[in-house]
Design a protein around this motif. Structure first.
Motif, short mmCIF file in Angstrom:
data_model
loop_
_atom_site.label_atom_id
_atom_site.label_comp_id
_atom_site.label_asym_id
_atom_site.label_seq_id
_atom_site.Cartn_x
_atom_site.Cartn_y
_atom_site.Cartn_z
N MET A 1 0.71 -0.93 0.14
CA MET A 1 -0.16 0.06 0.13
C MET A 1 0.58 1.08 -0.21
O MET A 1 1.80 1.51 1.03
CB MET A 1 -0.80 0.02 1.26
N ALA A 2 0.17 1.89 -0.66
CA ALA A 2 1.14 3.50 -0.82
C ALA A 2 0.06 4.63 -0.88
O ALA A 2 -0.70 4.02 -0.63
CB ALA A 2 1.75 4.10 -1.90
N LYS A 3 0.57 6.02 0.19
CA LYS A 3 -0.27 6.79 0.46
C LYS A 3 -0.25 7.30 -0.14
O LYS A 3 1.09 8.48 -0.66
CB LYS A 3 0.35 7.07 1.95
N TYR A 4 -1.36 8.52 -0.97
CA TYR A 4 -0.95 10.11 -1.87
C TYR A 4 -1.80 11.34 -0.67
O TYR A 4 -2.58 10.30 -0.31
CB TYR A 4 -1.59 9.22 -3.11
N LEU A 5 -1.42 12.40 -1.11
CA LEU A 5 -2.28 13.04 -0.98
C LEU A 5 -3.22 13.60 -2.42
O LEU A 5 -2.42 13.97 -3.35
CB LEU A 5 -1.41 14.44 -0.40
N LEU A 6 -4.51 13.69 -2.38
CA LEU A 6 -4.94 14.73 -2.87
C LEU A 6 -5.24 16.67 -2.67
O LEU A 6 -6.48 16.50 -1.76
CB LEU A 6 -6.58 13.39 -3.56
N LEU A 7 -4.90 16.76 -3.21
CA LEU A 7 -5.14 18.59 -3.21
C LEU A 7 -5.67 18.96 -3.73
O LEU A 7 -5.94 18.59 -5.24
CB LEU A 7 -3.94 18.72 -3.42
N LYS A 8 -6.97 19.83 -3.84
CA LYS A 8 -7.38 20.25 -3.86
C LYS A 8 -7.43 21.85 -3.51
O LYS A 8 -7.51 22.35 -2.94
CB LYS A 8 -8.77 20.24 -3.72
N HIS A 9 -7.32 22.63 -5.03
CA HIS A 9 -6.60 23.68 -5.24
C HIS A 9 -8.26 24.88 -5.49
O HIS A 9 -8.25 24.54 -6.32
CB HIS A 9 -5.51 23.64 -5.89
N TYR A 10 -8.18 25.90 -4.76
CA TYR A 10 -8.99 26.70 -5.51
C TYR A 10 -9.00 27.86 -5.98
O TYR A 10 -9.09 28.04 -6.69
CB TYR A 10 -9.60 26.94 -3.12
N ARG A 11 -7.31 28.06 -5.97
CA ARG A 11 -6.70 28.81 -6.69
C ARG A 11 -5.49 28.46 -6.91
O ARG A 11 -4.83 27.71 -6.05
CB ARG A 11 -6.67 30.40 -6.35
N VAL A 93 -3.87 3.29 -1.34
CA VAL A 93 -4.17 2.73 -2.17
C VAL A 93 -2.76 1.61 -2.90
O VAL A 93 -1.56 1.33 -2.19
CB VAL A 93 -4.47 3.54 -3.66
N GLU A 94 -3.25 0.65 -3.35
CA GLU A 94 -2.04 -0.50 -3.82
C GLU A 94 -1.40 0.15 -5.04
O GLU A 94 -0.29 -0.43 -5.43
CB GLU A 94 -3.39 -1.56 -4.46
N THR A 95 -1.46 0.95 -6.29
CA THR A 95 -1.46 1.32 -6.70
C THR A 95 -1.67 2.58 -7.27
O THR A 95 -2.51 3.35 -6.97
CB THR A 95 -1.38 1.02 -8.06
N TYR A 96 -0.35 3.34 -7.91
CA TYR A 96 -0.34 5.02 -8.75
C TYR A 96 -1.35 4.84 -9.18
O TYR A 96 -2.69 6.21 -9.31
CB TYR A 96 0.80 5.13 -9.16
N GLU A 97 -1.50 4.07 -10.17
CA GLU A 97 -3.20 4.22 -11.23
C GLU A 97 -4.13 4.28 -10.32
O GLU A 97 -5.61 4.59 -10.48
CB GLU A 97 -3.34 2.71 -11.56
#
Length: 135
Positions: A1-11, A93-97
């Motif tokens: 498993m690998a952790k990823y940060l999903l960033l929501k940019h407002y600007r 998640v398991e993969t980058y995909e």
């Protein structure tokens, strides 16, 4: 498993397809957007892929060290001149995909008119190991 940060940019990110600013949304549109985010997180909790999520205030200040015994230097509360992160989600998640797949789904959160925003999300992997320093 690998952790990823999903960033929501407002600007600061490319403009989304449904580019009506959030402050112009109706209360119903805002509620639908927040509910989508909550439902998305709950679904990932069920699959074991959810770690954490937070929305962020638009106010912020850059700070840096200015030397021993001196107060930190700030740039002031000038959010209008910076990239503005609206919030983030951490997934495991398991993969980058799979990270890209989930980011794509999150990008479909509804906005103005109840239509998907199609916003750009930044997907950043956590650094798994410290970098190797060679001399």
């Amino acid at each position: 498993m690998a952790k990823y940060l999903l960033l929501k940019h407002y600007r600061g990110a490319p403009a989304p397809v449904n580019d009506v600013p959030m402050e112009q949304w109706t209360p119903e549109e805002l509620s639908a957007h927040v509910q989508y985010m909550l439902d998305f997180a709950a679904r990932l909790e069920g699959t074991g892929e959810f770690v954490d999520t937070q929305a962020l205030s638009p106010e912020g200040t850059f700070v840096r060290y200015d030397g021993e015994g001196r107060p930190p230097v700030t740039d002031g509360p000038f959010a209008e001149t910076k990239d503005l992160i609206a919030g983030w989600m951490v997934i495991d998640v398991e993969t980058y995909e799979r990270a890209l797949e989930l980011a794509g789904e999150l990008s479909a959160a509804p906005g103005a008119g109840g239509k998907p925003i199609h916003e750009w999300l930044e997907v950043r992997p956590f650094l798994a190991e410290p970098p190797t320093v060679t001399e």
